[in-house]
Design a protein around this motif. Structure first.
Motif, PDB file in Angstrom:
ATOM      1  N   ASP A   1       7.976  -0.635   6.317  1.00 45.56           N
ATOM      2  CA  ASP A   1       7.728   0.603   5.585  1.00 45.56           C
ATOM      3  C   ASP A   1       9.032   1.258   5.178  1.00 45.56           C
ATOM      4  O   ASP A   1      10.097   0.976   5.724  1.00 45.56           O
ATOM      5  CB  ASP A   1       6.861   1.570   6.386  1.00 45.56           C
ATOM      6  CG  ASP A   1       7.597   2.227   7.520  1.00 45.56           C
ATOM      7  OD1 ASP A   1       8.147   1.511   8.365  1.00 45.56           O
ATOM      8  OD2 ASP A   1       7.628   3.465   7.549  1.00 45.56           O
TER       9      ASP A   1
ATOM     10  N   ARG B   1       5.049   7.181   1.718  1.00 44.35           N
ATOM     11  CA  ARG B   1       5.456   5.924   2.353  1.00 44.35           C
ATOM     12  C   ARG B   1       4.958   4.720   1.554  1.00 44.35           C
ATOM     13  O   ARG B   1       3.838   4.716   1.068  1.00 44.35           O
ATOM     14  CB  ARG B   1       4.866   5.884   3.759  1.00 44.35           C
ATOM     15  CG  ARG B   1       5.501   4.927   4.697  1.00 44.35           C
ATOM     16  CD  ARG B   1       4.996   5.181   6.112  1.00 44.35           C
ATOM     17  NE  ARG B   1       5.403   6.471   6.646  1.00 44.35           N
ATOM     18  CZ  ARG B   1       6.545   6.693   7.293  1.00 44.35           C
ATOM     19  NH1 ARG B   1       7.400   5.722   7.476  1.00 44.35           N
ATOM     20  NH2 ARG B   1       6.823   7.896   7.753  1.00 44.35           N
TER      21      ARG B   1
ATOM     22  N   ASP C   1       0.871  -1.168   0.000  1.00 43.98           N
ATOM     23  CA  ASP C   1       0.000   0.000   0.000  1.00 43.98           C
ATOM     24  C   ASP C   1       0.911   1.222   0.000  1.00 43.98           C
ATOM     25  O   ASP C   1       2.073   1.134   0.409  1.00 43.98           O
ATOM     26  CB  ASP C   1      -0.915   0.016   1.214  1.00 43.98           C
ATOM     27  CG  ASP C   1      -2.129   0.921   1.016  1.00 43.98           C
ATOM     28  OD1 ASP C   1      -2.256   1.536  -0.068  1.00 43.98           O
ATOM     29  OD2 ASP C   1      -2.939   1.021   1.938  1.00 43.98           O
ATOM     30  N   THR C   2       0.402   2.320  -0.468  1.00 35.74           N
ATOM     31  CA  THR C   2       1.197   3.547  -0.500  1.00 35.74           C
ATOM     32  C   THR C   2       0.400   4.700   0.070  1.00 35.74           C
ATOM     33  O   THR C   2      -0.831   4.724   0.008  1.00 35.74           O
ATOM     34  CB  THR C   2       1.627   3.915  -1.937  1.00 35.74           C
ATOM     35  OG1 THR C   2       0.464   4.045  -2.754  1.00 35.74           O
ATOM     36  CG2 THR C   2       2.556   2.876  -2.526  1.00 35.74           C
ATOM     37  N   THR C   3       1.132   5.631   0.646  1.00 30.72           N
ATOM     38  CA  THR C   3       0.594   6.932   0.986  1.00 30.72           C
ATOM     39  C   THR C   3       1.416   7.914   0.159  1.00 30.72           C
ATOM     40  O   THR C   3       2.256   7.504  -0.639  1.00 30.72           O
ATOM     41  CB  THR C   3       0.728   7.247   2.491  1.00 30.72           C
ATOM     42  OG1 THR C   3       2.107   7.334   2.824  1.00 30.72           O
ATOM     43  CG2 THR C   3       0.047   6.186   3.342  1.00 30.72           C
ATOM     44  N   GLU C   4       1.210   9.172   0.359  1.00 28.93           N
ATOM     45  CA  GLU C   4       1.970  10.163  -0.399  1.00 28.93           C
ATOM     46  C   GLU C   4       3.473  10.026  -0.182  1.00 28.93           C
ATOM     47  O   GLU C   4       4.270  10.246  -1.085  1.00 28.93           O
ATOM     48  CB  GLU C   4       1.509  11.560  -0.007  1.00 28.93           C
ATOM     49  CG  GLU C   4       2.116  12.645  -0.856  1.00 28.93           C
ATOM     50  CD  GLU C   4       1.521  13.996  -0.510  1.00 28.93           C
ATOM     51  OE1 GLU C   4       2.311  14.919  -0.265  1.00 28.93           O
ATOM     52  OE2 GLU C   4       0.284  14.120  -0.497  1.00 28.93           O
TER      53      GLU C   4
END
Length: 80
Positions: free
Chosen positions: A58, A47, A42-45
Motif C-alpha cells: 500500500d 490509499r 484497489d483504492t480508498t480515499e
C-alpha cells in the motif's frame, strides 16, 4: 499483460503482473515498482492497495510503499 487499472492521486495506475506496477505518464507507462508482481489494485480515499501472490502493498502518496507479507497479514487478522 494488464491485470487491473485504477486512478489514485491524479494518476492512472496499472497492475502488470510479472512486469510490476506502472503509472501512466502522458501516453507512456512508467515502471514504479517493477519488483512487485502486481495482480489487482484497489483504492480508498487515501490509499492505493496492490495485491501480489505473497503480499499486499500500500501507499498513501504513490512514492513510499509498504508491503505486508501474507503470513504477517494472516497473523494480524487472526486467520492463521
Amino acid at each position: 499483460m494488464v491485470h487491473s487499472i485504477r486512478r489514485f492521486r491524479d494518476r492512472v495506475w496499472v497492475a502488470s503482473g510479472v512486469f510490476g506496477l506502472h503509472a501512466l505518464d502522458g501516453d507512456e507507462l512508467v515502471p514504479v515498482k517493477p519488483n512487485v508482481f502486481a495482480r489487482t489494485l484497489d483504492t480508498t480515499e487515501d490509499r492505493l492497495l496492490i495485491t501480489a501472490p505473497q503480499m499486499v502493498v500500500d501507499t498513501v502518496d504513490g512514492a513510499q510503499f509498504q508491503a505486508t507479507f501474507v503470513d504477517g497479514f494472516a497473523a494480524y487478522t487472526g486467520l492463521n
